[in-house]
Design a protein around this motif. Structure first.
Motif, PDB file in Angstrom:
ATOM      1  N   LEU A  29     -12.477   8.846   0.628  1.00  0.00           N
ATOM      2  CA  LEU A  29     -11.398   7.974   0.169  1.00  0.00           C
ATOM      3  C   LEU A  29     -10.396   8.734  -0.694  1.00  0.00           C
ATOM      4  O   LEU A  29      -9.193   8.476  -0.627  1.00  0.00           O
ATOM      5  CB  LEU A  29     -11.977   6.772  -0.590  1.00  0.00           C
ATOM      6  N   GLN A  30     -10.853   9.677  -1.487  1.00  0.00           N
ATOM      7  CA  GLN A  30      -9.941  10.499  -2.288  1.00  0.00           C
ATOM      8  C   GLN A  30      -9.023  11.313  -1.381  1.00  0.00           C
ATOM      9  O   GLN A  30      -7.842  11.449  -1.649  1.00  0.00           O
ATOM     10  CB  GLN A  30     -10.721  11.450  -3.199  1.00  0.00           C
ATOM     11  N   GLU A  31      -9.584  11.846  -0.316  1.00  0.00           N
ATOM     12  CA  GLU A  31      -8.803  12.668   0.604  1.00  0.00           C
ATOM     13  C   GLU A  31      -7.775  11.850   1.375  1.00  0.00           C
ATOM     14  O   GLU A  31      -6.779  12.396   1.835  1.00  0.00           O
ATOM     15  CB  GLU A  31      -9.742  13.389   1.571  1.00  0.00           C
ATOM     16  N   GLU A  32      -7.995  10.555   1.505  1.00  0.00           N
ATOM     17  CA  GLU A  32      -7.071   9.695   2.233  1.00  0.00           C
ATOM     18  C   GLU A  32      -5.836   9.333   1.420  1.00  0.00           C
ATOM     19  O   GLU A  32      -4.859   8.841   1.975  1.00  0.00           O
ATOM     20  CB  GLU A  32      -7.781   8.407   2.683  1.00  0.00           C
ATOM     21  N   ARG A  33      -5.861   9.577   0.133  1.00  0.00           N
ATOM     22  CA  ARG A  33      -4.693   9.284  -0.708  1.00  0.00           C
ATOM     23  C   ARG A  33      -3.549  10.204  -0.309  1.00  0.00           C
ATOM     24  O   ARG A  33      -3.756  11.353   0.058  1.00  0.00           O
ATOM     25  CB  ARG A  33      -5.008   9.521  -2.181  1.00  0.00           C
ATOM     26  N   ASP A  34      -2.328   9.702  -0.457  1.00  0.00           N
ATOM     27  CA  ASP A  34      -1.202  10.585  -0.190  1.00  0.00           C
ATOM     28  C   ASP A  34      -0.967  11.491  -1.402  1.00  0.00           C
ATOM     29  O   ASP A  34      -1.563  11.305  -2.458  1.00  0.00           O
ATOM     30  CB  ASP A  34       0.053   9.799   0.211  1.00  0.00           C
ATOM     31  N   SER A  36       1.307  11.736  -3.510  1.00  0.00           N
ATOM     32  CA  SER A  36       1.853  11.116  -4.721  1.00  0.00           C
ATOM     33  C   SER A  36       0.775  10.401  -5.521  1.00  0.00           C
ATOM     34  O   SER A  36       1.000  10.024  -6.668  1.00  0.00           O
ATOM     35  CB  SER A  36       2.943  10.109  -4.341  1.00  0.00           C
ATOM     36  N   GLY A  37      -0.382  10.200  -4.915  1.00  0.00           N
ATOM     37  CA  GLY A  37      -1.455   9.475  -5.583  1.00  0.00           C
ATOM     38  C   GLY A  37      -1.324   7.978  -5.428  1.00  0.00           C
ATOM     39  O   GLY A  37      -2.142   7.223  -5.937  1.00  0.00           O
ATOM     40  N   HIS A  38      -0.282   7.538  -4.717  1.00  0.00           N
ATOM     41  CA  HIS A  38      -0.072   6.106  -4.502  1.00  0.00           C
ATOM     42  C   HIS A  38      -1.170   5.533  -3.613  1.00  0.00           C
ATOM     43  O   HIS A  38      -1.562   6.150  -2.636  1.00  0.00           O
ATOM     44  CB  HIS A  38       1.301   5.852  -3.864  1.00  0.00           C
ATOM     45  N   GLN A  39      -1.614   4.347  -3.981  1.00  0.00           N
ATOM     46  CA  GLN A  39      -2.647   3.658  -3.207  1.00  0.00           C
ATOM     47  C   GLN A  39      -2.202   2.235  -2.933  1.00  0.00           C
ATOM     48  O   GLN A  39      -1.575   1.599  -3.787  1.00  0.00           O
ATOM     49  CB  GLN A  39      -3.960   3.568  -3.987  1.00  0.00           C
ATOM     50  N   THR A  40      -2.571   1.762  -1.785  1.00  0.00           N
ATOM     51  CA  THR A  40      -2.393   0.342  -1.525  1.00  0.00           C
ATOM     52  C   THR A  40      -3.484  -0.410  -2.280  1.00  0.00           C
ATOM     53  O   THR A  40      -4.465   0.191  -2.742  1.00  0.00           O
ATOM     54  CB  THR A  40      -2.523   0.021  -0.019  1.00  0.00           C
ATOM     55  N   GLU A  41      -3.345  -1.697  -2.391  1.00  0.00           N
ATOM     56  CA  GLU A  41      -4.370  -2.506  -3.049  1.00  0.00           C
ATOM     57  C   GLU A  41      -5.694  -2.381  -2.302  1.00  0.00           C
ATOM     58  O   GLU A  41      -6.762  -2.273  -2.911  1.00  0.00           O
ATOM     59  CB  GLU A  41      -3.931  -3.972  -3.128  1.00  0.00           C
ATOM     60  N   GLU A  42      -5.622  -2.361  -0.985  1.00  0.00           N
ATOM     61  CA  GLU A  42      -6.830  -2.224  -0.172  1.00  0.00           C
ATOM     62  C   GLU A  42      -7.531  -0.885  -0.443  1.00  0.00           C
ATOM     63  O   GLU A  42      -8.752  -0.838  -0.578  1.00  0.00           O
ATOM     64  CB  GLU A  42      -6.450  -2.315   1.310  1.00  0.00           C
ATOM     65  N   GLN A  43      -6.759   0.198  -0.564  1.00  0.00           N
ATOM     66  CA  GLN A  43      -7.344   1.511  -0.858  1.00  0.00           C
ATOM     67  C   GLN A  43      -7.953   1.528  -2.259  1.00  0.00           C
ATOM     68  O   GLN A  43      -9.018   2.095  -2.461  1.00  0.00           O
ATOM     69  CB  GLN A  43      -6.281   2.603  -0.749  1.00  0.00           C
ATOM     70  N   ARG A  44      -7.265   0.896  -3.200  1.00  0.00           N
ATOM     71  CA  ARG A  44      -7.758   0.873  -4.580  1.00  0.00           C
ATOM     72  C   ARG A  44      -9.094   0.134  -4.649  1.00  0.00           C
ATOM     73  O   ARG A  44     -10.048   0.596  -5.275  1.00  0.00           O
ATOM     74  CB  ARG A  44      -6.731   0.214  -5.508  1.00  0.00           C
ATOM     75  N   VAL A  45      -9.189  -0.996  -3.986  1.00  0.00           N
ATOM     76  CA  VAL A  45     -10.418  -1.782  -3.984  1.00  0.00           C
ATOM     77  C   VAL A  45     -11.539  -1.021  -3.268  1.00  0.00           C
ATOM     78  O   VAL A  45     -12.677  -0.980  -3.746  1.00  0.00           O
ATOM     79  CB  VAL A  45     -10.175  -3.171  -3.344  1.00  0.00           C
TER      80      VAL A  45
END
Length: 96
Positions: A29-34, A36-45
């Motif tokens: 999941l860390q590697e899937e971040r862009d 910029s470090g921006h995450q969607t709410e779904e990624q954050r959860v």
């Protein structure tokens, strides 16, 4: 230190493998971040849930390592290294 595989080692190896699997999910999941470090709410959860799942197996592993080391008079670091090796970890190179 040579540690004989027994029930306690099998328990520790199982905990280590569960911890490794949960940690791998966190790393994916860390590697899937862009960048910029921006995450969607779904990624954050998803990341929060994966982190909690990892912690839920990592903490009992640490507690169990400490318990067996103290109970059996073993060096905790050596016991942990033996468990990690048995679970398939490759030791990190020692830097001079």
């Amino acid at each position: 230190m040579e540690i004989e595989l027994s029930d306690y080692m099998n328990e520790l190896i199982g905990l280590q493998e569960a911890s490794d699997e949960a940690h791998a999910a966190v790393k994916r999941l860390q590697e899937e971040r862009d960048d910029s470090g921006h995450q969607t709410e779904e990624q954050r959860v998803a990341f929060r849930d994966a982190w909690e799942e990892w912690r839920e197996v990592w903490e009992p592993l640490q507690d169990t390592l400490t318990y067996y080391a103290e109970t059996m008079g073993l060096d905790r670091g050596e016991l942990e290294a033996a468990v990690q090796k048995a679970a398939g970890h490759v030791p990190l190179p020692v830097e001079d």
